[in-house]
Scaffold this motif. Structure first.
Motif, PDB file in Angstrom:
ATOM      1  N   PHE A 175      30.212  29.943  42.844  1.00 18.46           N
ATOM      2  CA  PHE A 175      30.241  31.375  42.540  1.00 18.46           C
ATOM      3  C   PHE A 175      31.234  32.138  43.413  1.00 18.46           C
ATOM      4  N   LEU A 176      32.075  31.428  44.150  1.00 24.10           N
ATOM      5  CA  LEU A 176      33.013  32.141  45.030  1.00 24.10           C
ATOM      6  C   LEU A 176      33.997  32.955  44.201  1.00 24.10           C
ATOM      7  N   LYS A 233      25.943  29.611  35.081  1.00 25.50           N
ATOM      8  CA  LYS A 233      27.295  29.858  35.594  1.00 25.50           C
ATOM      9  C   LYS A 233      28.114  30.658  34.584  1.00 25.50           C
ATOM     10  N   ASN A 237      29.367  34.843  34.978  1.00 26.00           N
ATOM     11  CA  ASN A 237      30.723  35.370  34.797  1.00 26.00           C
ATOM     12  C   ASN A 237      30.795  36.325  33.614  1.00 26.00           C
ATOM     13  N   CYS A 289      39.267  32.533  35.220  1.00 22.32           N
ATOM     14  CA  CYS A 289      37.899  32.168  34.832  1.00 22.32           C
ATOM     15  C   CYS A 289      37.185  33.081  33.845  1.00 22.32           C
ATOM     16  N   PHE A 351      46.276  38.283  40.243  1.00 22.69           N
ATOM     17  CA  PHE A 351      45.285  38.893  39.342  1.00 22.69           C
ATOM     18  C   PHE A 351      44.335  39.832  40.091  1.00 22.69           C
ATOM     19  N   ARG A 490      44.939  50.832  38.797  1.00 18.89           N
ATOM     20  CA  ARG A 490      43.723  50.362  39.474  1.00 18.89           C
ATOM     21  C   ARG A 490      42.864  51.482  40.031  1.00 18.89           C
TER      22      ARG A 490
HETATM   23  C1  UGA Z   1      34.987  35.611  39.513  1.00 21.54           C
HETATM   24  C2  UGA Z   1      33.533  35.833  39.964  1.00 21.54           C
HETATM   25  O1  UGA Z   1      33.456  37.056  40.686  1.00 21.54           O
HETATM   26  C3  UGA Z   1      33.046  34.676  40.833  1.00 21.54           C
HETATM   27  O2  UGA Z   1      31.667  34.866  41.139  1.00 21.54           O
HETATM   28  C4  UGA Z   1      33.226  33.382  40.061  1.00 21.54           C
HETATM   29  O3  UGA Z   1      32.840  32.281  40.863  1.00 21.54           O
HETATM   30  C5  UGA Z   1      34.674  33.213  39.670  1.00 21.54           C
HETATM   31  O4  UGA Z   1      35.076  34.359  38.856  1.00 21.54           O
HETATM   32  C6  UGA Z   1      34.948  32.003  38.830  1.00 21.54           C
HETATM   33  O5  UGA Z   1      34.060  31.462  38.202  1.00 21.54           O
HETATM   34  O6  UGA Z   1      36.132  31.655  38.803  1.00 21.54           O
HETATM   35  P1  UGA Z   1      37.361  35.942  40.607  1.00 21.54           P
HETATM   36  O7  UGA Z   1      37.842  35.828  39.199  1.00 21.54           O
HETATM   37  O8  UGA Z   1      37.997  35.106  41.646  1.00 21.54           O
HETATM   38  O9  UGA Z   1      35.788  35.617  40.676  1.00 21.54           O
HETATM   39  O10 UGA Z   1      37.504  37.459  41.090  1.00 21.54           O
HETATM   40  P2  UGA Z   1      36.689  38.803  40.769  1.00 21.54           P
HETATM   41  O11 UGA Z   1      36.526  39.538  42.021  1.00 21.54           O
HETATM   42  O12 UGA Z   1      35.470  38.554  39.979  1.00 21.54           O
HETATM   43  O13 UGA Z   1      37.727  39.604  39.874  1.00 21.54           O
HETATM   44  C7  UGA Z   1      38.082  39.190  38.570  1.00 21.54           C
HETATM   45  C8  UGA Z   1      38.969  40.233  37.937  1.00 21.54           C
HETATM   46  O14 UGA Z   1      38.224  41.422  37.653  1.00 21.54           O
HETATM   47  C9  UGA Z   1      40.117  40.679  38.829  1.00 21.54           C
HETATM   48  O15 UGA Z   1      41.264  40.876  38.043  1.00 21.54           O
HETATM   49  C10 UGA Z   1      39.625  41.987  39.410  1.00 21.54           C
HETATM   50  O16 UGA Z   1      40.651  42.835  39.822  1.00 21.54           O
HETATM   51  C11 UGA Z   1      38.853  42.546  38.225  1.00 21.54           C
HETATM   52  N1  UGA Z   1      37.820  43.534  38.590  1.00 21.54           N
HETATM   53  C12 UGA Z   1      36.786  43.182  39.409  1.00 21.54           C
HETATM   54  C13 UGA Z   1      37.860  44.811  38.054  1.00 21.54           C
HETATM   55  O17 UGA Z   1      38.790  45.159  37.282  1.00 21.54           O
HETATM   56  N2  UGA Z   1      36.872  45.706  38.363  1.00 21.54           N
HETATM   57  C14 UGA Z   1      35.841  45.381  39.177  1.00 21.54           C
HETATM   58  O18 UGA Z   1      34.972  46.244  39.426  1.00 21.54           O
HETATM   59  C15 UGA Z   1      35.800  44.085  39.712  1.00 21.54           C
END
Ligand code: UGA
Ligand code: NAD
Length: 512
Positions: A175-176, A233, A237, A289, A351, A490
């Protein structure tokens, strides 16, 4: 106390395999953790001073636990040295008590289920190696995100290729989030372990749990069956992504009314039942993801004959694509549909912040739309991305693009923005903020690492420069060219402060 585990093997030295193995090794000094990958270049990078993955805290951690070459070992015998990187999967698999499958599982782009189903080529290829080399009694752990039912399929595959040999297959999804991987691994909300509902299945789950309890409180370890774990999982997501699409749909309403999306998000997030996280409106979610896991969930629903369920989740991805399309078209319309002769600067290509990962970059999609309008230049700056990664990702959406013509990649934000008619803030990097009083320190600009000699053994010079602080918006604004538009994709910038510098600001989720 770990239950007699001496050797662990990770297959896949990527964003998940490398950091997870490092944290596991740190907290289990008596266990040797070997990470294998079929890509020798990636393994070489993990052994070098310049790791292939940028994550806060990762360099120091790997330095603390990585086994070095024999000569270096002599001088560093005080360290733990129980983390090994290699390409020798046959040897590593043959001695492993636990094998973590951490290979990539992207969306399948051909044949049945193209665009939705999971491409299991890498996973199944690695499983064939496991079936060939793993010792009897080894515990095989799905760390990769896989379709529901994969553990059952793997069990059958192992029973067919190694009849009578006992193996246990567990699901232990990761879940990281990138950019906070070490923090997430060190203090996880939960560790999920799915096992077969048999005595040996539960015993295997306890053995895996015993590695985690070296640093994770046992009440954070959740045991379920493998189907629940695999599905949880995908659902985690999907639910996170759904919140982003939901707030982004509201940002579109805000842009046409007097409401401001951040104010709306704050007001609803204060409801304890809703909560404040993942309500930041922007350009939508990028990364390797969310999109693919929602596609996989929808494909599962469809294959179960649940078309309305599939359609419900697909809408989350559809809304996400529209969000960045809407942003790009807003830029074009601010220039009355004519970008010819204009320079656009893009701040941020990864990203999200704090990562150099360019997979499914939001910027790439925005640039694709803008390039069709034939601007004179698109200048890109990202503090963490390598130029070759940027070009590779850009080519996946604009195959004809070349760095020599319109697109230019800079390692200096001021050069990227100089003489720009418009600046687009695409990544939520703290370095791009203009909030007075907040001056985050830049730690490490991996763009500079590219110029490092291949045989460099001392990267101190590179890792300490530039320790640039937040960009100076007055300097950026001064060197822009009319009409001096700043498009904040953003919701990162203080609009009133920025407007004082004589620029026009268009921010997501606000009427301008
Ligand atoms: C995400 C999940 O947060 C993790 O828990 C999971 O393990 C992971 O996918 C996975 O399965 O690969 P990640 O994609 O690394 O992690 O990053 P996030 O922080 O979730 O951001 C994903 C996207 O959503 C980014 O582009 C971020 O900028 C965007 N985002 C996030 C928003 O536009 N608004 C938000 O409030 C949060
Ligand atoms: P990645 O592409 O960074 O790494 C995968 C690695 O596996 C690559 O280095 C590749 O060379 C290697 N590999 C592929 N087939 C192999 C084989 N047969 N033998 C040896 N090595 C092989 O992928 P990632 O981002 O680390 O993701 C891995 C899995 O974890 C995916 O299923 C993903 O959905 C899941 N996940 C990713 C994240 C994330 O933040 N990136 C978070 C949670 C879960």
């Amino acid at each position: 106390r770990n239950l007699s585990v001496k050797d662990v093997c990770f297959i896949g030295a990527g964003y998940v395999g490398g950091p997870t193995a490092a944290v596991l090794a740190l907290h289990n000094p008596a266990v040797t953790v070997e990470v294998v990958d079929r890509d020798p270049h990636r393994i070489q990078q993990w052994k070098s001073p310049h790791l292939p993955v940028h994550e806060p805290g990762l360099d120091a951690l790997v330095r603390a636990v990585r086994k070095d070459s024999e000569e270096e070992t002599q001088s560093a015998s005080q360290r733990q040295q129980n983390l090994v990187f290699s390409c020798e999967s046959a040897r590593a698999l043959a001695k492993a008590d636990i094998i973590f499958m951490a290979v990539n599982t992207p969306t399948k782009m051909f044949g049945v289920g193209a665009g939705c189903a999971t491409n299991m080529t890498a996973f199944d290829g690695a499983m064939r190696d496991v079936a060939t080399y793993a010792k009897a009694g080894a515990i095989i752990v799905e760390k990769s995100t896989v379709p529901g039912g994969t553990a059952d399929r793997v069990r059958k595959m192992l029973a067919a290729s190694r009849p009578g040999v006992p193996f246990e297959v567990l699901s232990n999804p990761e879940f990281l989030a990138e950019g906070s991987a070490i923090e997430n691994l060190t203090t996880p909300d939960r560790v999920l372990i799915g096992s077969a509902a048999t005595p040996s299945g539960r015993q295997a789950a306890r053995t895996l749990a015993s590695l985690y309890t070296a640093w994770v409180p046992s009440d954070r370890i959740l045991e379920t069956n493998t189907w629940s774990s695999e599905l949880a999982k995908l659902v985690a997501n999907a639910m996170l992504a759904q919140r982003i699409s939901s707030i982004n749909s509201i940002s579109a309403i805000c842009e046409r009314t007097g409401a401001e999306v951040d104010q709306v998000a704050k007001a609803i997030g204060l409801d304890a039942r809703i909560g404040p996280q993942f309500l930041k409106a922007g350009l939508g979610f990028g990364g390797s993801c969310f999109r693919k896991d929602i596609a996989s969930l929808a494909y599962l629903a469809e294959s179960l004959g649940l078309d309305d369920v599939a359609e419900y989740w697909r809408q989350v991805n559809t809304m996400n694509e529209r969000q960045r399309d809407r942003f790009a078209h807003k830029v074009i319309s601010r220039f009355d549909g004519n970008l010819v002769g204009h320079k656009l600067a893009i701040l941020g290509f990864a990203f999200k912040k704090n990562t150099g990962d360019t997979r499914e970059s939001l910027a790439a999609d925005v640039i694709r739309v803008l390039l069709e309008e034939r601007p004179s230049e698109i200048a890109i700056f990202d503090p963490f991305c390598r130029a070759d990664d940027i070009m590779r990702e850009l080519k996946t959406v604009c195959p004809d693009v070349s760095e020599r013509d319109v697109v230019k990649i800079h390692t200096d934000p001021y050069l990227a923005c100089s003489q720009a008619h418009a600046i687009l803030v695409v990544t939520d990097c703290d370095q791009f903020r203009n909030t007075p009083g907040k001056k985050p320190i830049w730690t490490h600009n991996s763009n500079f690492v590219q110029s490092c000699a291949a045989d460099c053994t001392d990267c101190r010079a590179h890792s300490t420069r530039p320790t640039t602080e937040a960009i100076e918006w007055p300097r950026i604004a001064y060197n822009m060219v009319e009409p001096k538009w700043v498009f904040d994709g953003r919701g990162l910038l203080d609009v009133a402060e920025l407007e004082k510098l004589g620029v026009r600001v268009d921010s997501v989720g606000r009427r301008t």
